[in-house]
Enzyme design. Structure first.
Site: not given
Ligand code: HSE
Length: 397
Positions: A200, A124, A12
């Protein structure tokens, strides 16, 4: 000139440098001044890399440089990332991040440190990669009382479930393929056991409720126990299996959040989300249902969301509309949700299991759809019938 420092030159972080470089005219125009990456902090050296001269190993160089107004934390983890983020905010430098683990654990505290020091902490990219869901919830949905957020929030597991269904492959072979294609990590535990999704959905539940929803308290079932038979039976009955993070907000403001594989009716927008794509389905009390779809992971998609936050921080600073949540734990409604289940029964057990349930219907010789059950009611059923139940999977509806 707006000077940016990037902490962590991995996937990233290098994407952030690339987006600021390749889209520099757009990024600078939208920031109101020319933007440049001044430092890249990493433990490693990058000989031959075009940005080699910007690589440094001492975070104090960044913290003590008054030219640097914005820091991108793309290191991951909650150790050094937490320390460096807090130190940068205390110096009045805005921090933007893709680090869901840090936001899930310390987001409320770091936003307060930012407010106290006249800067911003923006994240974000921590949920749904490049999908602009956090900004949308906070700004476009600001008149809504959000009652449910349900998301496919992990690309690795969605790829595995899609391939298992479309290729008729089993879990282990599909995981191996995902690793070969670079979608799954060498250690895929956080993805396949649902912990990544839990972080998340906890961030989305924080935003939905205004209070802290601890990802460690979220019940997370991954996809390791999903078999080809589960997928085939679900498909015959008109469903796909998807790993969902779900957060519900009740009338008394209590919140439940969980992660589990669910049957999703073919035709529902979430069932059409395939391979590494993510989607977040948000239900509000006035607007009703909306869905946000896109690349939930990947270098440039995630970096684009990070750089959008960098621009926001450059333009608005502390007035960024990320009011966030407080550190008070949310009133928990864990265990209150109830769902119908698809129960796969061993040969000859279907009638016996069906007779023990009110409202169950047999959809084939070995598959029952139950009435609505809470987690503990299903656990009782499973205890009672043991191996006669091959698997039970909730139905999202
Ligand atoms: N390992 C995570 C996925 C990456 O597969 O979505 C993004 O957070």
């Amino acid at each position: 000139m707006i000077y940016v420092a990037v902490l962590g030159y991995g996937t990233v972080g290098s994407g952030v440098v690339e987006v600021i470089d390749r889209n520099n005219s757009i990024v600078s125009a939208n920031s109101g001044d020319e933007m440049q990456v001044k430092y890249i902090l990493d433990l490693r050296d990058f000989p031959g890399d075009p940005n080699e001269s910007k690589v440094i190993h001492d975070v104090d160089v960044i913290l003590n440089d008054p030219d640097v107004s914005i820091v991108c934390e793309t290191m991951g983890g909650v150790g050094a990332a937490y320390k460096f983020t807090k130190a940068a905010l205390e110096k009045g430098k805005s921090v933007v991040t893709s680090n869901k683990e840090l936001v899930a654990k310390h987001g409320a505290e770091l936003m307060k440190v930012a407010r106290d020091n006249g800067c911003a902490y923006l994240f974000e990219a921590s949920v749904g990669g490049g999908i602009p869901v956090i900004r949308t919830i906070i700004t476009a949905l600001t008149a809504e009382r959000i009652t449910q957020i349900a998301g496919i929030l992990n690309g690795t597991t969605n790829f595995i479930l899609t391939r298992m269904e479309e290729d008729g492959a089993d879990f282990a072979d599909t995981l191996k393929k995902a690793q070969e294609l670079g979608y799954a990590e060498a250690d895929p535990t956080a993805d396949i056991e649902g912990h990544d999704t839990a972080r998340k959905i906890s961030i989305l539940a924080d935003i939905m409720s205004g209070h802290f929803v601890d990802s460690d308290n979220i019940s997370a079932e991954g996809i390791t126990h999903i078999s080809g038979d589960d997928i085939a039976e679900a498909s015959k009955a008109g469903y796909r299996i998807r790993l969902l993070g779900i957060a519900n907000r009740y009338d008394d403001d209590s919140v439940s959040a969980m992660v589990a594989p669910f049957l999703v009716k073919k035709g529902h927008p979430l069932a059409g989300v395939c391979d590494v794509f993510n989607a977040i389905f948000v239900t509000g009390n006035m607007l009703d249902e909306t869905m946000y779809y896109g690349k939930g992971a990947g270098k440039l998609a995630t970096a684009s969301a990070v750089v959008a936050d960098v621009i926001d921080a450059a333009v608005k600073g502390t007035s960024c509309k990320y009011t966030g949540w407080d550190e008070t734990p949310v009133s928990s409604a864990a265990g209150c949700d109830s769902y119908r289940y698809m129960v796969r029964c061993s040969a000859g057990s279907t009638d016996e299991i069906k007779a023990s349930l009110s409202g169950a219907e047999a959809v084939s010789d070995t598959v029952l759809f139950t009435g609505k059950m809470t987690d503990s009611q299903y656990a009782d059923l499973k205890n009672r019938f043991g191996e006669k139940i091959a698997n039970g999977i909730r139905i999202y509806e």
